[in-house]
Design an enzyme around this catalytic site. Structure first.
Site, PDB file in Angstrom:
ATOM      1  N   GLY A   1       0.817  -1.209   0.000  1.00  0.00           N
ATOM      2  CA  GLY A   1       0.000   0.000   0.000  1.00  0.00           C
ATOM      3  C   GLY A   1       0.851   1.259   0.000  1.00  0.00           C
TER       4      GLY A   1
ATOM      5  N   ASP B   1       4.131  -2.623  -7.498  1.00  0.00           N
ATOM      6  CA  ASP B   1       3.580  -1.447  -6.799  1.00  0.00           C
ATOM      7  C   ASP B   1       3.829  -0.176  -7.620  1.00  0.00           C
ATOM      8  OD1 ASP B   1       2.992  -3.216  -4.738  1.00  0.00           O
ATOM      9  OD2 ASP B   1       4.898  -2.832  -3.724  1.00  0.00           O
TER      10      ASP B   1
ATOM     11  N   ASN C   1       3.937   1.606  -0.819  1.00  0.00           N
ATOM     12  CA  ASN C   1       4.720   1.730  -2.060  1.00  0.00           C
ATOM     13  C   ASN C   1       3.857   2.307  -3.189  1.00  0.00           C
ATOM     14  OD1 ASN C   1       6.768   0.472  -0.674  1.00  0.00           O
ATOM     15  ND2 ASN C   1       6.516  -1.516  -1.655  1.00  0.00           N
TER      16      ASN C   1
END
Ligand code: RIB
Length: 311
Positions: free
Chosen positions: A44, A255, A46
Site C-alpha cells: 500500500g 507497486d 509503495n
C-alpha cells in the site's frame, strides 16, 4: 497542464529488511549475505509513494505498530507529501515487516508479517469516508484484512469512485465481493493462485484474464515482469511489452506499476497509453535497490519516457 488526480490508498505499510544473497541457506546452515538494506515498504505504502512521485495528491488510510517503526513510517509519509491523517498507531502490536531476499538476477522472495496492518478495519474506512468520497480513485491490496478490502470495494461502488485491486499477496477470493471492480491487477503468480491455472506466458495470461472477466470485473491487467503486461476487457485483450532496463532488484515493481498507472489514467490519458507508461515506470524501478527508494520522480520519468517512447 494535466489534471492532478486525487488518489487514496487503503492498505499496508511495512518496514522492508532486504538481504542480497547469492543463494539461500539450507536447513541448519548459516551463510554470509552480500548486502543489507532497510527501507520503508508495504504494498500500500509503495503504491501511494509511486502515485505521489508521479504527481497525484495522495491520501493513505493505514495502521502502523506501537514500536519504533510506527512513528518513523508516519514521518516518512509526511516527508514524501502523502496525507497521513488516517494513518494511526496501534499500541501493543508490531508494525508490518517484510524480510526480503534478493538474488543476483534481481529476483526476490518476500515474507510479510502483517502486524498492525491486520488492525485496519471497516470502521476505519467509515472514519475516513469524507476524504474517500472526494477522491478519483481508491487503490487496494491484500496485506490488510479481506473484510476491509471487500468493504472498501463496496464503498467505492456505492460512491462511484474508480477502484483498483492488487490481489497481493495472493489468496483465495470471494469473487462476488470484488465483481464490480474497475481494475483487477495481479502479477502472473497472483493470477495463478486466484484462478487456479498456470500463468507461464502471454497465452496463459489471456485465458486467466478471460476467467476473471467472467466474474464481472470490468478490466484486468496482468503484469508479466520483463514481459510487460496484458490489458484485458470485454472488448478484447492486448499484450503491451516492457521496455528494456538493467534490472538489479525487482522488489516493488508491481507497486510502481499500479501507483503510476492510477495517476496516468487519472490525468486522462487513454488506458492503453497509461499502461505503456506504467510498464516503463515499473521497469525503471527495478534499476535501483529497495522499493520506494528506487521509484523515479515525475521529471526523471518524463525524461526517460520522452527518450524511449520515440524509439
Ligand atoms: O511489493 C513489495 C512489497 O511487498 C515490499 O515493500 C514488502 O513490504 C511487501 O509488502
Amino acid at each position: 497542464m494535466a489534471k492532478i488526480p486525487r488518489i487514496a490508498v487503503v492498505g499496508s505499510a511495512n518496514i522492508d529488511l532486504t538481504t542480497f544473497t547469492d543463494r539461500f541457506p539450507k536447513p541448519g546452515e548459516t551463510i554470509l549475505g552480500q548486502k543489507f538494506n532497510l527501507g520503508f515498504g508495504g504494498k500500500g505504502a509503495n503504491q501511494a509513494t509511486a502515485a505521489k512521485l508521479c504527481g497525484a495528491a495522495v491520501f493513505m488510510v493505514a495502521r502502523v505498530g506501537g514500536d519504533l517503526f510506527g512513528p518513523a513510517t508516519i514521518d516518512n509519509f509526511k516527508k514524501i507529501g502523502i496525507d497521513a491523517t488516517h494513518v494511526k498507531q496501534v499500541e501493543g502490536v508490531s508494525s508490518g515487516v517484510a524480510p526480503i531476499f534478493v538474488e543476483p538476477s534481481g529476483q526476490n522472495r518476500i515474507l510479510v508479517v502483517k502486524g498492525a496492518n491486520d488492525e485496519l478495519k471497516p470502521a476505519d474506512v467509515d472514519a475516513a469516508a469524507d476524504l474517500l468520497k472526494a477522491v478519483d480513485c481508491i487503490v487496494l491490496q491484500f496485506e490488510i484484512p479481506l473484510e476491509t478490502v471487500y468493504y472498501t470495494v463496496a464503498f467505492a461502488r456505492k460512491h462511484r469512485i474508480r477502484c483498483m485491486l492488487n490481489p497481493a499477496p495472493a489468496q483465495p477470493i470471494d469473487f462476488n465481493a470484488v465483481s464490480d471492480l474497475d481494475y483487477f491487477v495481479p502479477n502472473e503468480s497472483e493470477a495463478e493462485t486466484v484462478i487456479g491455472m498456470p500463468v507461464k506466458n502471454v497465452e496463459d495470461a489471456k485465458k486467466c484474464a478471460e476467467k476473471l472477466l467472467g466474474y464481472g470485473i470490468r478490466r484486468v491487467i496482468i503484469t508479466l515482469g520483463a514481459n510487460g503486461s496484458l490489458l484485458a476487457g470485454k472488448d478484447g485483450m492486448e499484450h503491451l511489452p516492457a521496455f528494456p532496463v538493467r534490472s538489479i532488484d525487482s522488489t516493488g515493481a508491481g507497486d510502481a506499476f499500479i501507483g503510476s498507472f492510477a495517476v496516468f489514467l487519472g490525468e486522462g490519458l487513454p488506458e492503453r497509453e497509461a499502461v505503456r507508461r506504467a510498464n516503463l515506470y515499473a521497469g525503471l524501478s527495478t534499476t535501483g535497490i529497495g522499493t520506494q527508494k528506487s521509484f523515479y520522480d515525475r521529471a526523471r520519468f518524463d525524461a526517460e519516457w520522452a527518450a524511449r517512447s520515440q524509439s
